[in-house]
Design a protein around this motif. Structure first.
Motif, short mmCIF file in Angstrom:
data_model
loop_
_atom_site.label_atom_id
_atom_site.label_comp_id
_atom_site.label_asym_id
_atom_site.label_seq_id
_atom_site.Cartn_x
_atom_site.Cartn_y
_atom_site.Cartn_z
N GLY A 136 -3.92 -8.09 -3.30
CA GLY A 136 -4.28 -7.96 -1.89
C GLY A 136 -4.17 -6.53 -1.40
N SER A 137 -3.46 -5.68 -2.12
CA SER A 137 -3.20 -4.32 -1.65
C SER A 137 -4.17 -3.33 -2.29
CB SER A 137 -1.75 -3.95 -1.99
OG SER A 137 -1.61 -2.55 -2.11
N GLN A 138 -4.92 -2.63 -1.43
CA GLN A 138 -5.86 -1.62 -1.95
C GLN A 138 -5.11 -0.49 -2.66
OE1 GLN A 138 -8.81 -1.39 -2.66
NE2 GLN A 138 -9.98 -2.75 -1.33
N GLY A 139 -3.93 -0.15 -2.12
CA GLY A 139 -3.14 0.92 -2.74
C GLY A 139 -2.74 0.55 -4.16
N MET A 140 -2.30 -0.69 -4.34
CA MET A 140 -1.92 -1.16 -5.68
C MET A 140 -3.16 -1.19 -6.58
SD MET A 140 1.25 -1.63 -6.05
CE MET A 140 2.80 -2.40 -5.73
N LEU A 141 -4.28 -1.69 -6.05
CA LEU A 141 -5.50 -1.77 -6.86
C LEU A 141 -5.96 -0.37 -7.31
CD1 LEU A 141 -7.47 -4.50 -4.86
CD2 LEU A 141 -6.67 -4.71 -7.23
N THR B 229 0.18 -2.42 -9.89
CA THR B 229 -0.29 -1.17 -10.50
C THR B 229 -0.76 -1.36 -11.94
OG1 THR B 229 1.96 -0.70 -11.25
CG2 THR B 229 1.32 0.22 -9.10
N GLY B 230 -0.63 -2.57 -12.46
CA GLY B 230 -1.15 -2.82 -13.80
C GLY B 230 -0.12 -2.87 -14.91
N ASP C 214 0.85 -1.20 0.00
CA ASP C 214 0.00 0.00 0.00
C ASP C 214 0.89 1.25 0.00
OD1 ASP C 214 -2.44 -1.31 0.08
OD2 ASP C 214 -2.62 -1.22 2.26
N GLY C 215 1.92 1.21 0.84
CA GLY C 215 2.81 2.36 0.95
C GLY C 215 3.70 2.54 -0.27
N TRP C 216 3.99 1.44 -0.94
CA TRP C 216 4.91 1.50 -2.10
C TRP C 216 4.18 1.94 -3.38
CZ3 TRP C 216 8.19 -3.22 -4.29
CH2 TRP C 216 9.23 -2.71 -5.07
N ALA C 217 2.87 1.73 -3.41
CA ALA C 217 2.12 1.92 -4.66
C ALA C 217 2.44 3.23 -5.41
CB ALA C 217 0.62 1.78 -4.41
#
Ligand code: SAM
Length: 236
Positions: free
Chosen positions: A98-103, A78-79, A33-36
């Protein structure tokens, strides 16, 4: 592949040292999430090749119009994988992570028709059996990340005759994981559930981020792309 960067390699090294620490999934996903927001800048600095290599491998195997193939991108981040696949002519994408930030980052790309959160290895994939023409998992099968127990689930959601593309890293700290994964892939093949189409070993997979990681005489670690085809007669 990704946005240009003002970050230094040392900053990326520090960041990546947090990825493979074998933490529990919740902690790992908070890390992502933090890395996104900086993920794409950072993997550009790492010369991360996996999405492009996996997309080429899959595109070269599929017969028929790529635009018709429904693709599930597992651990989509991130796609980047969908971006590479789109450049090859694919256009139908579902993504899981699993990561909302990445999604959120993936959603902003506007490439996926469906994106869902799923903690891989802890729950079944939120997808029907035999649904996808192709299933990919890129950059996520490694020590401390997604467990190999997800592999039968990938197979379940692929159509009979569908393709599965998986990547892992061959650096020293991942060799135990890679060998366990290889045993599982072989076992599924011996049981007639899928057949190996291609194994592509890649020497310059991405830049090493620690001295221990660097293979002798190279600043890069190696990796591998596996391509399998699900049997026509699997009963799930
Ligand atoms: C290195 S990134 C790869 C992302 C993308 N496939 C790529 O190649 O750029 C790994 C991804 O796996 C996801 N991930 C790691 N462990 C996971 C787990 N147990 N369940 C779901 N997603 C996970 C992370 O959130 C992250 O987006």
């Amino acid at each position: 592949m990704a946005a240009s960067s003002s970050r230094s390699f040392a900053e990326v090294q520090r960041r990546v040292s947090g990825v493979h620490r074998g933490t529990d999934p919740e902690q790992q996903l908070r890390f992502y999430d933090g890395w996104a927001p900086e993920y794409e800048q950072d993997v550009t600095i790492l010369h991360y090749q996996a999405p492009r290599l996996a997309a080429s491998c899959l595109a070269s195997a599929i017969q028929g119009p790529l635009a018709d193939a429904l693709v599930l991108d597992v651990a989509c981040g991130t796609g980047l994988v969908a971006q590479e696949l789109q450049a090859k002519g694919f256009c139908r994408f579902h993504g899981l992570d699993g990561s909302q930030g990445m999604l959120e980052s993936a959603r902003r790309k506007g490439l996926y028709q469906e994106l869902k959160q799923c903690v891989l290895g802890q729950e079944a994939l939120p997808a029907s059996s035999g649904f996808y023409d192709a299933v990919l998992i890129v950059g996520a099968l490694s020590e401390g990340q997604v467990p190999t127990s997800v592999v039968p689930e990938l197979l379940r959601v692929a159509k009979p005759g569908g393709f599965l593309c998986l990547t892992t890293r061959s650096n020293r700290s991942n060799l135990r994981y890679k060998s366990q994964m290889q045993q599982l892939l072989d076992d599924l093949e011996q049981r007639g559930l899928w057949e190996k189409v291609k194994v592509q070993e890649v020497e310059r997979w991405e830049r090493a981020t620690s001295e221990q990681e660097a293979m002798e005489g190279s600043d890069y670690i190696s990796g591998v792309v596996y391509l399998y085809r699900k049997a026509q007669t699997v009963g799930f």
